[in-house]
Design a protein around this motif. Structure first.
Motif, mmCIF file in Angstrom:
data_model
loop_
_atom_site.group_PDB
_atom_site.id
_atom_site.type_symbol
_atom_site.label_atom_id
_atom_site.label_comp_id
_atom_site.label_asym_id
_atom_site.label_seq_id
_atom_site.Cartn_x
_atom_site.Cartn_y
_atom_site.Cartn_z
ATOM 1 N N LEU A 65 0.784 -1.337 -0.014
ATOM 2 C CA LEU A 65 -0.072 0.094 0.048
ATOM 3 C C LEU A 65 0.697 1.092 -0.042
ATOM 4 C CD1 LEU A 65 -2.856 1.713 0.605
ATOM 5 C CD2 LEU A 65 -2.153 1.502 3.140
ATOM 6 N N LEU A 66 0.379 2.141 -0.962
ATOM 7 C CA LEU A 66 1.186 3.430 -0.696
ATOM 8 C C LEU A 66 -0.016 4.312 -0.243
ATOM 9 C CD1 LEU A 66 3.362 5.466 -1.332
ATOM 10 C CD2 LEU A 66 2.434 5.979 -3.683
ATOM 11 N N PRO A 67 -0.026 4.774 0.937
ATOM 12 C CA PRO A 67 -1.004 5.681 1.576
ATOM 13 C C PRO A 67 -1.587 6.707 0.791
ATOM 14 C CG PRO A 67 0.445 4.760 3.142
ATOM 15 C CD PRO A 67 1.050 4.396 2.004
ATOM 16 N N SER A 68 -2.442 7.133 1.075
ATOM 17 C CA SER A 68 -2.826 8.725 0.509
ATOM 18 C C SER A 68 -2.319 9.571 0.766
ATOM 19 C CB SER A 68 -4.481 8.675 0.772
ATOM 20 O OG SER A 68 -4.942 9.947 0.580
ATOM 21 N N ILE A 153 5.166 0.297 -12.728
ATOM 22 C CA ILE A 153 4.424 0.385 -11.465
ATOM 23 C C ILE A 153 5.375 0.587 -10.192
ATOM 24 C CG2 ILE A 153 3.110 -0.727 -9.543
ATOM 25 C CD1 ILE A 153 1.848 -2.468 -11.639
ATOM 26 N N MET A 154 6.732 0.077 -10.145
ATOM 27 C CA MET A 154 7.667 0.309 -9.125
ATOM 28 C C MET A 154 8.327 1.742 -9.456
ATOM 29 S SD MET A 154 7.906 -2.441 -7.183
ATOM 30 C CE MET A 154 9.566 -2.219 -6.586
ATOM 31 N N THR A 155 8.568 2.093 -10.698
ATOM 32 C CA THR A 155 8.946 3.391 -10.909
ATOM 33 C C THR A 155 8.183 4.696 -10.594
ATOM 34 O OG1 THR A 155 10.075 2.653 -12.785
ATOM 35 C CG2 THR A 155 9.809 4.837 -12.804
ATOM 36 N N ALA A 156 6.692 4.112 -10.853
ATOM 37 C CA ALA A 156 5.657 5.179 -10.557
ATOM 38 C C ALA A 156 5.501 5.279 -9.016
ATOM 39 C CB ALA A 156 4.184 4.521 -11.238
ATOM 40 N N LEU A 157 5.850 4.351 -8.237
ATOM 41 C CA LEU A 157 5.624 4.122 -6.835
ATOM 42 C C LEU A 157 6.678 5.201 -6.258
ATOM 43 C CD1 LEU A 157 4.869 0.624 -5.897
ATOM 44 C CD2 LEU A 157 3.292 2.553 -5.618
ATOM 45 N N ALA A 158 8.034 4.960 -6.922
ATOM 46 C CA ALA A 158 9.111 5.857 -6.458
ATOM 47 C C ALA A 158 8.976 7.257 -6.810
ATOM 48 C CB ALA A 158 10.310 5.276 -7.233
ATOM 49 N N TYR A 159 8.491 7.483 -7.791
ATOM 50 C CA TYR A 159 8.224 8.872 -8.327
ATOM 51 C C TYR A 159 7.223 9.500 -7.434
ATOM 52 C CZ TYR A 159 7.942 13.022 -11.616
ATOM 53 O OH TYR A 159 8.114 14.128 -12.324
ATOM 54 N N LEU A 160 6.057 8.878 -7.093
ATOM 55 C CA LEU A 160 5.078 9.810 -6.331
ATOM 56 C C LEU A 160 5.720 10.017 -4.940
ATOM 57 C CD1 LEU A 160 2.045 7.370 -7.390
ATOM 58 C CD2 LEU A 160 2.357 10.067 -7.600
ATOM 59 N N LEU A 161 6.483 8.838 -4.206
ATOM 60 C CA LEU A 161 7.185 9.229 -3.044
ATOM 61 C C LEU A 161 8.107 10.239 -3.068
ATOM 62 C CD1 LEU A 161 7.596 5.521 -2.086
ATOM 63 C CD2 LEU A 161 6.371 6.998 -0.734
ATOM 64 N N ALA A 162 8.757 10.398 -4.212
ATOM 65 C CA ALA A 162 9.698 11.477 -4.451
ATOM 66 C C ALA A 162 9.058 12.886 -4.798
ATOM 67 C CB ALA A 162 10.708 11.272 -5.379
ATOM 68 N N PRO A 164 5.691 14.539 -3.587
ATOM 69 C CA PRO A 164 4.439 14.691 -2.598
ATOM 70 C C PRO A 164 3.311 15.643 -2.922
ATOM 71 C CG PRO A 164 6.205 15.468 -1.459
ATOM 72 C CD PRO A 164 6.847 14.962 -2.686
ATOM 73 N N GLU A 165 4.022 16.541 -3.967
ATOM 74 C CA GLU A 165 3.036 17.415 -4.588
ATOM 75 C C GLU A 165 1.844 16.799 -5.462
ATOM 76 O OE1 GLU A 165 6.343 17.415 -7.713
ATOM 77 O OE2 GLU A 165 6.179 17.267 -5.308
ATOM 78 N N ILE A 402 0.077 5.717 -15.308
ATOM 79 C CA ILE A 402 -0.118 5.406 -13.735
ATOM 80 C C ILE A 402 -0.273 6.561 -13.032
ATOM 81 C CG2 ILE A 402 0.812 4.113 -12.190
ATOM 82 C CD1 ILE A 402 1.971 2.087 -13.996
ATOM 83 N N LEU A 403 0.721 7.485 -13.407
ATOM 84 C CA LEU A 403 0.483 8.599 -12.372
ATOM 85 C C LEU A 403 -0.652 9.584 -12.548
ATOM 86 C CD1 LEU A 403 4.475 9.685 -12.674
ATOM 87 C CD2 LEU A 403 3.144 8.507 -10.743
#
Length: 411
Positions: A65-68, A153-162, A164-165, A402-403
């Motif tokens: 889970l990537l939390p909201s 998917i892994m790349t999208a997760l890393a990008y969202l974490l980096a 937060p805007e 994905i983003l």
């Protein structure tokens, strides 16, 4: 410079690991090499900082889970990909990178030049002029199906974490086994995954958005012959191989994969092995309509009965089982999920291609389990063989989608 620096190295590291599934196995996942790879993904997800990271030993899925990152409650989206590769050599994958591909050129895959990517044979290559292509070395498949989806998917997760805007709701991710042998989603736990809808990232070229698939059945034919010396065989011998040939010839000759396209279904002979004494044949049967699939199965039964008529006891035995059904039966009531993906693609200047899938995805089964799951493009072309390739630029656009889906859902 590429937008997602980690995407290519991640993809290359994934495809170099053999994760081929095995249809003859009785374990879940079907091969230990998938378990090894899945546990590496567990560690990568933990290293990223995702929550609820786990490997489910019952079904072979890794979920997280990537939390909201916003207060407003919005639907939870799932993104899914499979880690196994198809029944082609997957040992020693040595991906090659072709920078700034000239769409008119021929790319030799192996040093001897025995295998080439030629636009005359593979016209889709002409769409990739100027792209960075990743190909095989001619001796293996590439594994873009579906290591592209995993890496995206892994790349999208890393990008969202980096970043937060970029606002998003709860995002669930799942990486599963054995899609290529049709069993991977059989034990998928929809309740545990706990998403409102999902997307498999398992499609082909840029723009593919698929919510209609084949309905599918598997067919196994077992033929019992009677082998005697050919010098005294008249009236006694029953040649199992000849009965197999007769069975195949009784099927519609034009209804095979190499002679059909669009919405036409087929019978596909995958293997034919045996001797005079016994033979076995393996088929897949495909049709877009459930009634059409039933008619094809009825024809198989009719052919077997006809071949058995001359014998006191049946010589031709058929065993069929349904594999999955056309997901449009479910998706027609959840077109908002498709429309969200359409809006994301259009916002990125990508034209959605919604042609029916001449195949199936894990989403076919998962949709019928209660989680609407259409399929997004991941970029691969010529999948399941030595001519497989993928464009880095298309993989980047898959990450963009994905983003954007995540962002639009948050609005």
């Amino acid at each position: 410079m590429t937008k997602y620096q980690e995407l290519l190295p991640l993809f290359l590291s994934y495809v170099k690991e053999n994760t081929r599934s095995d249809e003859n196995s009785t374990t879940i996942p079907s091969t230990e090499r998938q378990v090894v790879f899945l546990n590496k993904l567990v560690q990568q997800l933990k290293d990223l900082g995702l929550a609820e990271v786990k490997y489910n030993e019952t079904n072979g899925y890794v979920t997280a889970l990537l939390p909201s990152n916003q207060a407003k409650k919005v639907p939870t989206i799932g993104f899914l990909a499979h880690v196994d590769t198809a029944d082609f050599n997957a040992e020693g994958v040595a991906p090659q990178i072709v920078e700034n591909y000239d769409g008119q050129a021929i790319i030799p895959l192996d040093a001897a030049g025995n295998y080439v990517l030629d636009p005359a044979e593979f016209p889709a290559l002409t769409h990739y002029a100027g792209h960075t292509l990743i190909t095989t070395d001619g001796s293996t498949l590439l594994g873009s199906d579906d290591k592209s989806g995993v890496a995206e998917i892994m790349t999208a997760l890393a990008y969202l974490l980096a970043h937060p805007e970029i606002k998003h709701g709860d995002l669930k991710v799942g990486f599963g086994p054995d899609e290529e042998i049709g069993t991977g989603a059989d034990k998928f736990d929809v309740a545990d995954f706990n998403a409102d809808f999902a997307y498999t990232v398992d499609g082909g070229p840029e723009g593919q958005l698929e919510y209609e698939t084949f309905s599918a059945a598997a067919l196994e034919v077992t033929i019992a012959g009677k082998n005697v010396h050919p010098s005294t065989a008249k009236g006694i011998m029953v040649n199992a191989l000849q009965l197999g040939i007769d069975f195949q010839n009784a099927l519609p000759a034009a209804e095979v994969p190499e002679k059909t396209d669009g919405r036409a279904g087929f019978f596909h002979l995958l293997s034919f092995n045996g001797t005079v004494d016994e033979a076995k044949m393996s088929y897949i049967i495909r049709d877009f309509e459930r009634d059409g699939l039933a008619r094809r199965k009825a024809l198989v039964e009719k052919i077997a009965a006809k071949l058995n008529e001359p014998f006191a006891q049946p010589r031709v035995q058929v065993k069929m089982y349904d594999q999955y059904y056309n997901m449009v039966e479910v998706m027609k009531d959840h077109m908002d999920v498709v429309e969200l993906a359409e809006r994301a693609m259009v916002a990125l200047g990508i034209t959605p291609d919604e042609e029916p899938v001449r195949g199936g995805t894990d989403g076919s089964k998962i949709s019928f389990m209660g989680l609407p799951t259409p399929n997004l493009f991941a970029g691969g072309e010529n999948m399941h063989g030595r001519y497989e390739f993928v464009s880095l630029q298309v993989m980047e656009k898959a990450v963009d989608v994905i983003l954007k889906i995540s962002e639009l859902n948050a609005q």
